[in-house]
Design a protein around this motif. Structure first.
Motif, PDB file in Angstrom:
ATOM      1  N   SER A  29       0.832  -1.288  -0.113  1.00 37.02           N
ATOM      2  CA  SER A  29      -0.015   0.044   0.058  1.00 37.02           C
ATOM      3  C   SER A  29       0.637   1.127   0.001  1.00 37.02           C
ATOM      4  O   SER A  29       0.709   2.141  -0.801  1.00 37.02           O
ATOM      5  CB  SER A  29      -0.813  -0.044   1.132  1.00 37.02           C
ATOM      6  OG  SER A  29      -1.987  -1.014   1.057  1.00 37.02           O
ATOM      7  N   LEU A 246      -7.075   4.714   0.877  1.00 35.30           N
ATOM      8  CA  LEU A 246      -6.822   3.414   1.071  1.00 35.30           C
ATOM      9  C   LEU A 246      -7.135   3.182   2.592  1.00 35.30           C
ATOM     10  O   LEU A 246      -7.766   2.096   2.849  1.00 35.30           O
ATOM     11  CB  LEU A 246      -5.313   2.949   0.859  1.00 35.30           C
ATOM     12  CG  LEU A 246      -4.808   2.665  -0.526  1.00 35.30           C
ATOM     13  CD1 LEU A 246      -3.414   2.468  -0.679  1.00 35.30           C
ATOM     14  CD2 LEU A 246      -5.574   1.606  -1.032  1.00 35.30           C
ATOM     15  N   LYS A 271      -7.668  -1.501  -4.736  1.00 36.44           N
ATOM     16  CA  LYS A 271      -6.507  -0.468  -4.431  1.00 36.44           C
ATOM     17  C   LYS A 271      -6.237   0.239  -5.910  1.00 36.44           C
ATOM     18  O   LYS A 271      -5.955   1.355  -5.773  1.00 36.44           O
ATOM     19  CB  LYS A 271      -5.181  -1.323  -4.148  1.00 36.44           C
ATOM     20  CG  LYS A 271      -5.213  -1.784  -2.505  1.00 36.44           C
ATOM     21  CD  LYS A 271      -3.942  -2.399  -2.491  1.00 36.44           C
ATOM     22  CE  LYS A 271      -3.761  -3.071  -0.922  1.00 36.44           C
ATOM     23  NZ  LYS A 271      -2.441  -3.735  -0.719  1.00 36.44           N
TER      24      LYS A 271
END
Length: 289
Positions: A29, A246, A271
């Protein structure tokens, strides 16, 4: 013909490459968000992340797995902090990750006011198993908020002739975003923190109304951070918006799960969609829930 770097230039580049390898190995991420930064701040944020990750690994398992006692972990952490401070002062370290961070600190104005609280929180993980509200806030400041402030220094000052302080609005946004990230991860990792590390960061059972209270705090922090993102330099907004969204998505998913379900994550297609939206708009989503 392109010139092959030598000497300190080659060493600097190798140190930056080492920092990039750390973020690539540890975080999908954060790595995704970092790739959306412009070339001006990107290597600096990678350098910050790499040092933070190495320090975190000293207290979060790998050092213990290697046979280090808590006292030896403290020695390693103390040595890392001393070497970081010394490298910033002298402009060189034999530790590539420290060298990369020191270059960023010197260029972007990251000082002991941010470095010392970070290492203090890392030391807390060695000898504090259960946190109350006060120690939670102190820990989150050192472990997450100051990391956001370090990144903010890179956003504002990378490439500048002389580092300058960020505006109060950006400082508040960076702190609140860091706090939200940390509390989301506390909720995601409740079982692992308790079972593997024997730690309780949130002060007891986090169920029912208590869980809602933590999630409401996270969403309030994310809202403040969202309002500050448009004030960032243009080459930083897409990345920070992606990271914000996110974690906003994680917050939404945490509201729909129990504490005993497996670790909440954002699927890769989601994502990608979040990142694509940030690329198009350069703004975070305002609706948290």
């Amino acid at each position: 013909m392109s010139r092959t770097p030598t000497g300190l230039e080659l060493y600097d580049r190798t140190a930056r490459d080492a920092a990039a390898a750390v973020i690539s190995g540890y975080s999908t991420s954060f790595g995704l968000a970092c790739r959306l930064l412009g070339p001006r701040p990107r290597p600096h944020v990678r350098n910050i992340y790499a040092l933070v990750r190495v320090a975190d690994e000293v207290v979060d398992g790998p050092a213990a797995d290697a046979g280090l006692s808590p006292d030896r972990e403290r020695e390693v952490l103390d040595a890392l902090e001393r070497e970081t401070s010394a490298a910033i002062e002298r402009g060189f370290s034999a530790n590539l990750i420290v060298h990369a961070f020191a270059g960023t600190a010197r260029e972007c104005g990251i000082g002991e006011d941010l470095i010392a609280p970070f290492f203090a929180s890392m030391r807390t993980d060695i000898d504090t198993a259960r946190h109350d509200a006060r120690s939670h806030d102190a820990y989150v400041y050192g472990s997450a908020e100051v990391v956001g402030l370090m990144c903010l220094q890179a956003f504002v000052n990378a490439g500048a002739a002389r580092p300058a302080p960020a505006s109060p609005e950006l400082v508040e946004g960076a702190r609140r975003l860091g706090a939200a990230f940390q509390d989301v991860n506390f909720l995601r990792d409740l079982d692992d923190d308790a079972g593997r590390l024997g730690r309780d960061y949130l002060g007891g059972a986090v169920e029912g109304s208590r869980r809602v209270e933590v999630l409401d705090r996270i969403d309030a922090d994310l809202a403040v951070a969202a309002a500050a993102i448009p004030r960032l330099p243009a080459d930083c907004r897409r990345a920070v918006s992606t990271a914000h969204d996110l974690f906003a998505e994680l917050s939404r998913r945490l509201r729909r799960t129990s504490t005993r379900q497996r670790r909440v994550r954002v699927p890769d297609p989601v994502k990608a969609a979040i990142a694509a939206r940030a690329v198009i708009t350069s703004r975070p989503r305002r609706s948290i829930r």
